[in-house]
Scaffold this active site. Structure first.
Site, short mmCIF file in Angstrom:
data_model
loop_
_atom_site.label_atom_id
_atom_site.label_comp_id
_atom_site.label_asym_id
_atom_site.label_seq_id
_atom_site.Cartn_x
_atom_site.Cartn_y
_atom_site.Cartn_z
N TRP A 209 -37.65 84.69 -100.76
CA TRP A 209 -37.93 83.78 -99.64
C TRP A 209 -37.69 82.33 -100.02
CZ3 TRP A 209 -37.15 85.68 -95.27
CH2 TRP A 209 -37.51 87.00 -94.97
N ASP B 79 -44.55 77.65 -97.42
CA ASP B 79 -44.33 78.80 -96.55
C ASP B 79 -45.45 79.79 -96.88
OD1 ASP B 79 -43.58 81.15 -95.31
OD2 ASP B 79 -41.57 81.26 -96.20
N LYS C 97 -47.49 88.79 -90.33
CA LYS C 97 -48.00 89.43 -91.53
C LYS C 97 -49.52 89.54 -91.46
CE LYS C 97 -43.68 88.98 -92.81
NZ LYS C 97 -42.95 87.89 -93.39
#
Ligand SMILES: *Cc1c(COP(=O)(O)O)cnc(C)c1O
Length: 360
Positions: free
Chosen positions: A102, A172, A196
């Protein structure tokens, strides 16, 4: 009705009471004669839903008054562009720490908008640890320092907060927001897709300090201009209304469970069961440095990867799904977000023992 134990990395399992509440309110929300899906985002009903979601989020995370909370669209991948568009203009450059798939995506995207310095990277060690801050090469002129607080694919997580001095820290937090208390004041900006740990896909939460607004590059689309969205209470364009409503129900549920301290205890207990088992096994293995292991995403490999398919099939037969690891790392991954009950982790470990006894 049978609910599976869903170990998906995202969109992920949601608390059953939230789903029941949404079902109950689906056709007629609070006597309005409408579903939340059918409401005007400017009507008093939705305005109240939106305000409650924001106020719960502020309360749970302890968001200081000098931060805006935005509910936007575009996901975390969208934010990979939206963050630099809004923040990099200050000096034209930014520092990024590379801890996995990511971070890599964030770095690649940011390069379109300015000069990106990779201040530290754990790529040489196959992303199995977070680089120590003493090894970071930070640029004091950077507009911000970007980290991914939990690498959903590699299963590494920061269990400390970097100190970036006067340079704003941007994180993030898509896969670990709401999993434990955090000190928002140490960050300039936090972003997270909801799917999530906070709700369904479609809404992205951005928590941004006031002084970081107003520096957007001229190319920034209006819908992604933080200042414009802040001035319009995230309603410059139509916000993802239903996703915000469900996120509000999830936040309410977290509060009823005791808030983020309770979530942290619950998540630590679950992760400990799984990691203890992995560490005492000669058949399964987790490669991540102990201090940097994620409480949310636990990747593991079987001794012999030709058994992977049989493992997944057997798990599925027992109502445990989505355990396949990301294609970039292979093996397995159990995502055990807030909404995964401890029974789910116990059932997984019991199955792993049984599988090892048959195939080990
Ligand atoms: C899931 C995830 C993303 C991607 O989110 P999208 O909603 O697909 O944009 C980005 N970063 C992290 C850490 C994630 O877990």
């Amino acid at each position: 009705m049978t609910r599976v134990f869903n170990f998906s990395p995202g969109p992920a399992t949601l608390p059953e009471p939230v789903l029941r509440k949404a079902a109950e309110e689906m056709i007629d929300w609070h006597g309005s004669g409408m579903s939340v899906m059918e409401m005007s985002h400017r009507g008093k009903e939705f305005i109240s839903i939106h305000a409650e979601a924001e106020s719960l989020l502020r309360e749970l995370l302890g968001v200081p008054a000098n931060y805006k909370v935005l509910f936007l669209q575009g996901g975390a991948i969208g934010e990979n562009a939206i963050v630099p568009m809004n923040l990099i203009g200050k000096s034209g450059k930014a520092d990024y720490v590379n801890t996995g798939e990511w971070s890599k995506k964030s770095i690649k995207e940011a390069k379109t908008y300015g000069k990106v310095n990779v201040a530290a990277s754990s790529e040489a060690g196959h992303f199995t640890a977070i680089p120590k801050q003493s090894e970071w090469k930070l640029d004091p002129e950077a507009s911000y320092v970007h980290i991914c607080s939990n690498e959903t694919i590699g299963g590494v997580e920061y269990h400390w907060t970097p100190d970036t001095g006067k340079v704003p820290l941007v994180a993030d937090m898509s896969s670990n927001i709401m999993s434990r208390p955090i000190d928002i004041s140490k960050y300039g900006l936090i972003y997270a897709g909801a799917q999530k740990n906070m709700g369904p896909s479609g809404v992205t939460v951005v928590i941004v300090r006031d002084d970081l607004l107003g520096h957007a590059l001229p190319i920034t689309p209006s819908a992604f201009n933080y200042q414009l969205q802040a001035e319009n209470d995230s309603m410059y364009n139509t916000p993802p209304t239903y996703a915000i409503y469900i996120a509000g129900l999830v936040l309410k549920y977290i509060k009823e469970q005791g808030g983020l301290k309770a979530m942290e205890a619950h998540n630590k207990a679950k992760a400990a069961i799984l990691y203890d088992f992995l560490d005492n096994s000669g058949f399964y293995r987790n490669p991540v440095a102990k201090d940097d292991r994620s409480l949310m995403n636990v990747p593991f490999k079987l001794k012999d990867d030709s058994l992977d398919e049989a493992f997944l099939k057997g798990a599925q037969a027992k109502g445990m799904i989505q355990l396949k690891g990301h294609r970039s790392v292979g093996g397995m991954r159990a995502s055990i977000y807030n909404a995964m009950p401890i029974e789910g982790v116990k059932a997984l470990v019991a199955y792993m023992k049984e599988f090892e006894a048959q195939h080990g």
